[in-house]
Design a protein around this motif. Structure first.
Motif, PDB file in Angstrom:
ATOM      1  N   LEU A   1       0.825  -1.214   0.000  1.00 63.34           N
ATOM      2  CA  LEU A   1       0.000   0.000   0.000  1.00 63.34           C
ATOM      3  C   LEU A   1       0.854   1.257   0.000  1.00 63.34           C
ATOM      4  CD1 LEU A   1      -2.853  -1.009   2.461  1.00 63.34           C
ATOM      5  CD2 LEU A   1      -3.143  -0.345   0.073  1.00 63.34           C
ATOM      6  N   GLN A   2       1.975   1.215   0.700  1.00 61.67           N
ATOM      7  CA  GLN A   2       2.867   2.374   0.712  1.00 61.67           C
ATOM      8  C   GLN A   2       3.559   2.557  -0.635  1.00 61.67           C
ATOM      9  OE1 GLN A   2       5.137   1.174   4.274  1.00 61.67           O
ATOM     10  NE2 GLN A   2       4.488   3.072   5.236  1.00 61.67           N
ATOM     11  N   ILE A   3       4.018   1.451  -1.216  1.00 64.09           N
ATOM     12  CA  ILE A   3       4.745   1.530  -2.486  1.00 64.09           C
ATOM     13  C   ILE A   3       3.825   1.942  -3.631  1.00 64.09           C
ATOM     14  CG2 ILE A   3       6.012   0.180  -4.208  1.00 64.09           C
ATOM     15  CD1 ILE A   3       6.996  -1.607  -1.936  1.00 64.09           C
TER      16      ILE A   3
ATOM     17  N   PHE B   1      -3.914   8.195   3.420  1.00 64.56           N
ATOM     18  CA  PHE B   1      -2.620   7.619   3.774  1.00 64.56           C
ATOM     19  C   PHE B   1      -2.658   7.251   5.244  1.00 64.56           C
ATOM     20  CE2 PHE B   1      -2.123  11.978   5.085  1.00 64.56           C
ATOM     21  CZ  PHE B   1      -1.203  11.991   6.132  1.00 64.56           C
ATOM     22  N   PHE B   2      -1.783   6.359   5.671  1.00 66.66           N
ATOM     23  CA  PHE B   2      -1.794   5.935   7.062  1.00 66.66           C
ATOM     24  C   PHE B   2      -0.441   6.190   7.722  1.00 66.66           C
ATOM     25  CE2 PHE B   2      -0.687   2.048   4.683  1.00 66.66           C
ATOM     26  CZ  PHE B   2       0.460   1.632   5.340  1.00 66.66           C
ATOM     27  N   VAL B   3      -0.511   6.442   9.032  1.00 63.30           N
ATOM     28  CA  VAL B   3       0.679   6.584   9.859  1.00 63.30           C
ATOM     29  C   VAL B   3       0.628   5.472  10.902  1.00 63.30           C
ATOM     30  CG1 VAL B   3       1.991   8.082  11.413  1.00 63.30           C
ATOM     31  CG2 VAL B   3       0.665   9.084   9.529  1.00 63.30           C
ATOM     32  N   PRO B   4       1.619   4.572  10.938  1.00 66.17           N
ATOM     33  CA  PRO B   4       1.580   3.471  11.897  1.00 66.17           C
ATOM     34  C   PRO B   4       2.147   3.874  13.260  1.00 66.17           C
ATOM     35  CG  PRO B   4       3.432   3.192  10.415  1.00 66.17           C
ATOM     36  CD  PRO B   4       2.735   4.456   9.983  1.00 66.17           C
ATOM     37  N   TYR B   5       1.517   3.398  14.314  1.00 63.52           N
ATOM     38  CA  TYR B   5       2.007   3.571  15.688  1.00 63.52           C
ATOM     39  C   TYR B   5       1.973   2.200  16.352  1.00 63.52           C
ATOM     40  CZ  TYR B   5       1.130   8.567  14.982  1.00 63.52           C
ATOM     41  OH  TYR B   5       1.129   9.851  14.509  1.00 63.52           O
ATOM     42  N   ARG B   6       3.059   1.799  16.967  1.00 69.18           N
ATOM     43  CA  ARG B   6       3.139   0.481  17.576  1.00 69.18           C
ATOM     44  C   ARG B   6       3.146   0.598  19.096  1.00 69.18           C
ATOM     45  NH1 ARG B   6       4.876  -4.428  15.200  1.00 69.18           N
ATOM     46  NH2 ARG B   6       5.503  -6.035  16.689  1.00 69.18           N
ATOM     47  N   SER B   7       2.254  -0.108  19.745  1.00 68.54           N
ATOM     48  CA  SER B   7       2.257  -0.206  21.202  1.00 68.54           C
ATOM     49  C   SER B   7       2.784  -1.589  21.579  1.00 68.54           C
ATOM     50  CB  SER B   7       0.853   0.015  21.765  1.00 68.54           C
ATOM     51  OG  SER B   7      -0.012  -1.041  21.388  1.00 68.54           O
ATOM     52  N   GLN B   8       2.766  -1.911  22.847  1.00 69.93           N
ATOM     53  CA  GLN B   8       3.318  -3.175  23.296  1.00 69.93           C
ATOM     54  C   GLN B   8       2.557  -4.375  22.727  1.00 69.93           C
ATOM     55  OE1 GLN B   8       3.713  -3.447  27.534  1.00 69.93           O
ATOM     56  NE2 GLN B   8       4.859  -5.359  27.483  1.00 69.93           N
ATOM     57  N   THR B   9       1.259  -4.222  22.565  1.00 74.75           N
ATOM     58  CA  THR B   9       0.438  -5.363  22.141  1.00 74.75           C
ATOM     59  C   THR B   9      -0.173  -5.206  20.750  1.00 74.75           C
ATOM     60  OG1 THR B   9      -1.513  -4.385  23.217  1.00 74.75           O
ATOM     61  CG2 THR B   9      -0.169  -5.911  24.525  1.00 74.75           C
ATOM     62  N   HIS B  10      -0.331  -3.979  20.269  1.00 72.03           N
ATOM     63  CA  HIS B  10      -1.031  -3.743  19.004  1.00 72.03           C
ATOM     64  C   HIS B  10      -0.257  -2.759  18.117  1.00 72.03           C
ATOM     65  CE1 HIS B  10      -4.277  -5.341  21.504  1.00 72.03           C
ATOM     66  NE2 HIS B  10      -4.981  -5.556  20.407  1.00 72.03           N
ATOM     67  N   THR B  11      -0.553  -2.829  16.823  1.00 75.26           N
ATOM     68  CA  THR B  11      -0.122  -1.791  15.888  1.00 75.26           C
ATOM     69  C   THR B  11      -1.358  -1.031  15.434  1.00 75.26           C
ATOM     70  OG1 THR B  11       1.827  -3.000  15.137  1.00 75.26           O
ATOM     71  CG2 THR B  11       0.966  -1.314  13.664  1.00 75.26           C
ATOM     72  N   HIS B  12      -1.276   0.289  15.479  1.00 69.83           N
ATOM     73  CA  HIS B  12      -2.406   1.159  15.156  1.00 69.83           C
ATOM     74  C   HIS B  12      -2.072   1.940  13.889  1.00 69.83           C
ATOM     75  CE1 HIS B  12      -3.750   0.372  19.312  1.00 69.83           C
ATOM     76  NE2 HIS B  12      -2.462   0.490  19.605  1.00 69.83           N
ATOM     77  N   TYR B  13      -2.886   1.751  12.871  1.00 68.23           N
ATOM     78  CA  TYR B  13      -2.720   2.490  11.621  1.00 68.23           C
ATOM     79  C   TYR B  13      -3.739   3.628  11.613  1.00 68.23           C
ATOM     80  CZ  TYR B  13       0.018  -1.545  10.082  1.00 68.23           C
ATOM     81  OH  TYR B  13       0.966  -2.540   9.976  1.00 68.23           O
TER      82      TYR B  13
ATOM     83  N   LEU C   1      -5.502   6.575   9.813  1.00 62.48           N
ATOM     84  CA  LEU C   1      -5.761   6.990   8.434  1.00 62.48           C
ATOM     85  C   LEU C   1      -6.141   8.460   8.372  1.00 62.48           C
ATOM     86  CD1 LEU C   1      -6.019   3.816   8.215  1.00 62.48           C
ATOM     87  CD2 LEU C   1      -7.523   4.256   6.280  1.00 62.48           C
ATOM     88  N   ASN C   2      -5.569   9.155   7.400  1.00 67.06           N
ATOM     89  CA  ASN C   2      -5.847  10.569   7.164  1.00 67.06           C
ATOM     90  C   ASN C   2      -6.145  10.785   5.684  1.00 67.06           C
ATOM     91  OD1 ASN C   2      -5.047  11.892   9.848  1.00 67.06           O
ATOM     92  ND2 ASN C   2      -3.218  10.702   9.379  1.00 67.06           N
ATOM     93  N   PHE C   3      -6.876  11.846   5.389  1.00 63.08           N
ATOM     94  CA  PHE C   3      -7.101  12.194   3.987  1.00 63.08           C
ATOM     95  C   PHE C   3      -5.825  12.769   3.399  1.00 63.08           C
ATOM     96  CE2 PHE C   3     -11.497  12.001   5.455  1.00 63.08           C
ATOM     97  CZ  PHE C   3     -12.019  11.182   4.463  1.00 63.08           C
ATOM     98  N   ALA C   4      -5.503  12.318   2.201  1.00 63.73           N
ATOM     99  CA  ALA C   4      -4.222  12.650   1.595  1.00 63.73           C
ATOM    100  C   ALA C   4      -4.274  13.868   0.685  1.00 63.73           C
ATOM    101  CB  ALA C   4      -3.708  11.455   0.789  1.00 63.73           C
ATOM    102  N   ILE C   5      -5.442  14.160   0.116  1.00 63.24           N
ATOM    103  CA  ILE C   5      -5.522  15.223  -0.890  1.00 63.24           C
ATOM    104  C   ILE C   5      -6.124  16.487  -0.299  1.00 63.24           C
ATOM    105  CG2 ILE C   5      -6.299  15.815  -3.213  1.00 63.24           C
ATOM    106  CD1 ILE C   5      -6.705  12.760  -3.670  1.00 63.24           C
ATOM    107  N   ALA C   6      -7.345  16.390   0.188  1.00 61.81           N
ATOM    108  CA  ALA C   6      -8.060  17.516   0.785  1.00 61.81           C
ATOM    109  C   ALA C   6      -9.007  16.964   1.842  1.00 61.81           C
ATOM    110  CB  ALA C   6      -8.838  18.294  -0.282  1.00 61.81           C
ATOM    111  N   THR C   7      -9.514  17.839   2.685  1.00 62.09           N
ATOM    112  CA  THR C   7     -10.450  17.432   3.732  1.00 62.09           C
ATOM    113  C   THR C   7     -11.876  17.541   3.209  1.00 62.09           C
ATOM    114  OG1 THR C   7      -8.939  18.251   5.430  1.00 62.09           O
ATOM    115  CG2 THR C   7     -11.209  17.841   6.090  1.00 62.09           C
ATOM    116  N   PRO C   8     -12.592  16.429   3.065  1.00 58.47           N
ATOM    117  CA  PRO C   8     -13.968  16.484   2.549  1.00 58.47           C
ATOM    118  C   PRO C   8     -14.936  16.968   3.625  1.00 58.47           C
ATOM    119  CG  PRO C   8     -12.982  14.271   2.341  1.00 58.47           C
ATOM    120  CD  PRO C   8     -12.154  15.047   3.295  1.00 58.47           C
TER     121      PRO C   8
END
Length: 339
Positions: A107-109, A119-131, A133-140
């Protein structure tokens, strides 16, 4: 090197989302002229496989569809349609990824071909990974944004149900209240979901990220990536600016304008055109980091404030409430109730 496109740039393929929206709506008795009002598009245009449309035109079409077919489940049907009509090499690379981590990499490539408007920004915690999601072009507008969020949720649910056997362990957290058409969620989603979260988040237990698909030959993803056309790393305007802010959080308008090779005045006009501002984007990225730190990683107020470079704890709590509509303590209480 990255390049960016604007909300009025006609670079999105019409047959990916626009044509299916029109066709499904017509099946439900909606006149195509009413559906396409304000888009400067005709039904015949969308049937041309070479036709490109802008994000502004797509948003207008979605807005009309939401108005003409309220509570109809169109967003969920569209998400399922998108998944099962991935005929490109990029789409096949996604579907033939050996596990979720490889899917996120594809998906990134191949973001421009697969999901250019988010697009997504990943954040990793001890037990889970949180993706996140944000709008990439404009805010609808809010109703259009909710439509896209539902469509993406349906895509993820259908993909995990089809390719993996752990749909009930994945959770989507949605940034709006429980809708009137909740029965559509019951009918179309296999994954878990929550409402009233401060941002759109896909939450996956870390132990599931490398669980392999047993039905996919390992070579297929690599083969389709090799066959896919090499395109410029093109992203939407908001994503371009957010990437710069993630690299240099203290950047000001003049810094971003210099990076884009435009004047600060032109940059401000672009922000207005894309329904956002420099401060809004900065707040969004900081809010998401704060929410993950407090709600998912269990940080104290002091730890979260230090991470975000707040020197005044009272100011941090006040800012957090402005960002999310709740205090850090209230977010913790909500998270405790939903675990």
């Amino acid at each position: 090197m990255k390049h960016y496109f604007d909300t009025d740039t006609e670079c999105l393929t019409s047959h990916t989302l626009a044509l299916p929206i029109v066709e499904i709506a017509i099946q439900r008795g909606v006149n195509s002229n009413r559906l396409l009002k304000g888009t400067k598009l005709f039904h015949e245009d969308l049937q041309n496989p070479q036709k490109k449309i802008s994000f502004t035109q797509l948003n207008t079409l979605v807005s009309n569809a939401v108005r003409l077919l309220p509570d109809d489940g169109l967003s969920f049907l569209l998400g399922q349609h998108w998944l099962f009509n991935q005929t490109s090499h990029s789409g096949q690379a996604l579907l033939n990824s050996k596990h979720l981590t490889q899917m996120s990499r594809v998906l990134q490539i191949k973001q421009f071909e697969l999901c250019p408007f988010v697009f997504f920004v990943p954040y990793r915690s001890q037990t889970h990974t949180h993706y996140i999601l944000n709008f990439a072009i404009a805010t609808p507008p809010p109703l259009v944004a909710a439509f896209y969020f539902e469509m993406i949720t349906a895509q993820i649910s259908a993909l995990c149900k089809w390719r993996f056997g752990f749909v009930n362990k994945i959770t989507i957290k949605l940034p709006f209240s429980k809708p009137k058409h909740i029965e559509q969620y019951y009918a179309h989603l296999a994954i878990q979901y929550q409402f009233d979260y401060p941002c759109f988040s896909l939450c996956i237990p870390n132990e599931l990220l490398h669980v392999k698909q047993v039905s996919t030959p390992p070579i297929m993803c690599h083969y389709h990536l090799q066959q896919a056309h090499n395109t410029l790393h093109t992203v939407g305007f908001i994503q371009y600016v957010c990437d710069l802010l993630l690299q240099e959080p203290k950047s000001v308008c003049d810094d971003i304008a210099q990076q884009l090779d435009i004047s600060p005045a032109t940059l401000k006009r672009k922000f207005k055109q894309h329904n956002t501002s420099m401060q809004t984007l900065k707040d969004t990225l900081q809010k998401q980091l704060a929410v993950i730190s407090i709600g998912e990683k269990g940080y104290s107020n002091e730890q979260a404030a230090e991470q975000l470079n707040f020197t005044d704890l009272t100011n941090f709590r006040r800012t957090f409430k402005r960002w999310t509509g709740m205090t850090p303590s209230q977010l913790r209480e909500i998270m405790m109730l939903k675990t």
